[in-house]
Design an enzyme around this catalytic site. Sequence first.
Site, PDB file in Angstrom:
ATOM      1  N   LYS A   5       0.830  -1.203   0.000  1.00 30.33           N
ATOM      2  CA  LYS A   5       0.000   0.000   0.000  1.00 30.33           C
ATOM      3  C   LYS A   5       0.866   1.255   0.000  1.00 30.33           C
ATOM      4  CE  LYS A   5      -3.822  -2.288   2.380  1.00 30.33           C
ATOM      5  NZ  LYS A   5      -4.494  -2.620   1.159  1.00 30.33           N
ATOM      6  N   CYS A   6       1.858   1.258  -0.844  1.00 28.13           N
ATOM      7  CA  CYS A   6       2.857   2.313  -0.904  1.00 28.13           C
ATOM      8  C   CYS A   6       2.805   2.963  -2.284  1.00 28.13           C
ATOM      9  CB  CYS A   6       4.235   1.688  -0.655  1.00 28.13           C
ATOM     10  SG  CYS A   6       5.646   2.796  -0.839  1.00 28.13           S
ATOM     11  N   GLY A   7       3.206   4.203  -2.366  1.00 29.69           N
ATOM     12  CA  GLY A   7       3.287   4.857  -3.666  1.00 29.69           C
ATOM     13  C   GLY A   7       4.260   4.176  -4.608  1.00 29.69           C
ATOM     14  N   THR A  26       4.572   0.850  -4.722  1.00 34.40           N
ATOM     15  CA  THR A  26       4.089  -0.517  -4.944  1.00 34.40           C
ATOM     16  C   THR A  26       4.076  -0.914  -6.411  1.00 34.40           C
ATOM     17  OG1 THR A  26       2.827  -0.492  -2.886  1.00 34.40           O
ATOM     18  CG2 THR A  26       2.159  -2.105  -4.536  1.00 34.40           C
TER      19      THR A  26
END
Length: 173
Positions: A35-37, A39
Amino acid sequence: MTTLSDFTATTLTGEERPLSAYAGDVVLVVNTASKCGFTPQYAGLESLYEELRHDGFTVLGFPCNQFGSQEPGSEDEIGEFCQLNYGVSFPMFAKVDVNGDDAHPLFEWLKSEKKGLLGGRIKWNFTKFLVGRDGQVIGRYSPNTEPADLADDVRAALAAPAGTAADRAPDGA
């Protein structure tokens, strides 16, 4: 002298795997999050892995929930997410800490071998460490570094005799 082969890690399925299973390969170790930019880099990591794996290259993914709680899922959820959304086929491991008192020994070693902008600390998800065929750390790359931008360094490491690629890859994560 410590090498990648000196460590073990638990896979997403709970199996203890000695990292000596990757001895002789060029390995990219990455702390990941779902859930990371960053990803979407899973797609680039998979592409690089698919392109070069038959030459002796592998990617090892280590989910980490230390940065903005961006990896909250269970190991089963992480595996399902990576497979369904990005077709990840490279080895994925159980969640680890990469900083602090509970940091996985592998990441303690990686950080001691190649310091980044924050010294020994990892600053965010998708920090990457390139390890040569001899098990030594060649380079460290920031989360902003796209997997495709590593292709030349990976190819150089694949082409180099063990122990000679260390001067070819830049530092800086």
